[in-house]
Design an enzyme around this catalytic site. Structure first.
Site, mmCIF file in Angstrom:
data_model
loop_
_atom_site.group_PDB
_atom_site.id
_atom_site.type_symbol
_atom_site.label_atom_id
_atom_site.label_comp_id
_atom_site.label_asym_id
_atom_site.label_seq_id
_atom_site.Cartn_x
_atom_site.Cartn_y
_atom_site.Cartn_z
ATOM 1 N N GLU A 1 0.843 -1.189 0.000
ATOM 2 C CA GLU A 1 0.000 0.000 0.000
ATOM 3 C C GLU A 1 0.880 1.241 0.000
ATOM 4 O O GLU A 1 1.623 1.487 0.952
ATOM 5 C CB GLU A 1 -0.932 0.013 1.205
ATOM 6 C CG GLU A 1 -1.895 1.194 1.182
ATOM 7 C CD GLU A 1 -2.942 1.132 2.289
ATOM 8 O OE1 GLU A 1 -3.348 2.208 2.758
ATOM 9 O OE2 GLU A 1 -3.338 0.014 2.682
ATOM 10 N N ASP B 1 -3.709 10.131 9.839
ATOM 11 C CA ASP B 1 -2.434 9.532 10.211
ATOM 12 C C ASP B 1 -1.857 10.125 11.489
ATOM 13 O O ASP B 1 -1.870 11.333 11.702
ATOM 14 C CB ASP B 1 -1.428 9.696 9.069
ATOM 15 C CG ASP B 1 -1.821 8.871 7.864
ATOM 16 O OD1 ASP B 1 -2.031 7.662 8.037
ATOM 17 O OD2 ASP B 1 -1.933 9.439 6.758
#
Length: 264
Positions: free
Chosen positions: A44, A55
């Site tokens: 990914e 994130d």
């Protein structure tokens, strides 16, 4: 399609995440190839973003470092092109909707397909755009995985799960960013995954966010009805601490642990 075959196999998928261009383009490509050689079964590639809102600290720092090297989209496309040539693992990208919208959704899926991407996970596609995004991806020949948010309403869950192609991404930890490591409720995750599968019974489900150890990854794959797990922050922390010399053993430990589980 290699991604579909991987996700529908009897072994759990181990998705390994890093950010394109981290710490630079060449090293980033080498990282993904090394991850594949060390046991990752799906790669990914995160597209560098100025506001990676999902994130946590480790991955956000990688985004900032990667953006110093230039445009995030061109770096991502070149990374996918090289990694797809050097590895036989399916390569998907992870992009925020702001990046897709600025580049142009139709152009994005065409360009991703041209460099060998198997799909593009966009965690924040607005619900009204999700069907047309999935259609555009299908017409270009790639998948359009979508994120099913924990705590989502029934209508929001339906909007994320039904149009998704390739897989549905189900966060293991509720209300957390990547890098969360305080533990997860496996029974709660299993219930959430079951709800997603009822809405999209033929679409595999992957989980991540909160899968902080190899043992937890194996437990999630074994007990929660997922086709596999995606690991990001533990790998990025290892890369930041000591490069591939530190990261490869971490990948190998996750790979060994996940391979002991079996999906039904």
């Amino acid at each position: 399609m290699a991604l579909q075959a991987e996700l529908e196999g009897t072994r759990p998928t181990f998705g390994a995440f890093s950010v394109a261009g981290y710490p630079d383009l060449r090293s980033g490509v080498e990282t993904f190839v090394a991850f594949a050689q060390s046991g990752a079964t799906v790669l990914e590639v995160g597209a560098p973003a100025a506001d990676p809102w999902l994130d946590g600290p480790a991955i956000a720092a990688a985004h900032r470092r990667a953006l110093r090297g230039g445009d995030g989209v061109s770096t991502t496309l070149e990374t996918v092109r090289q990694v797809s040539t050097l590895s036989d693992r399916p390569v998907i990208t992870m992009m925020y909707w702001a990046t897709v919208l600025a580049y142009g959704p139709d152009r994005m899926v065409r360009d991703l397909a041209s460099v060998g991407a198997a799909g593009c996970l966009v965690p924040d596609v607005p619900p009204t755009y999700a069907p047309s995004w999935a259609t555009a991806a299908a017409e270009a020949g790639i998948t359009a995985p979508l994120l099913a948010a924990r705590g989502a309403s029934p209508s929001e869950m339906s909007a994320a799960c039904r149009p998704a192609t390739g897989f549905v991404y189900a966060p293991a930890a509720a209300g957390q960013r990547t890098g969360y490591s305080a533990g997860i409720d496996l029974d709660d995750l299993a219930s959430f995954v079951a709800a997603a599968r009822r809405l999209a019974p033929t679409t595999p489900v992957l989980t991540g966010i909160g899968i902080s150890t190899p043992e937890l990854a194996a437990s999630a794959a074994r007990q929660c009805g997922v086709a596999g797990v995606v690991i990001g922050s533990p790998l990025l922390r290892a890369l930041a601490d000591g490069g591939l010399d530190r990261a490869i053993p971490v990948v190998e430990r996750f790979a060994a642990s996940i391979s002991q589980a079996r999906v039904g």
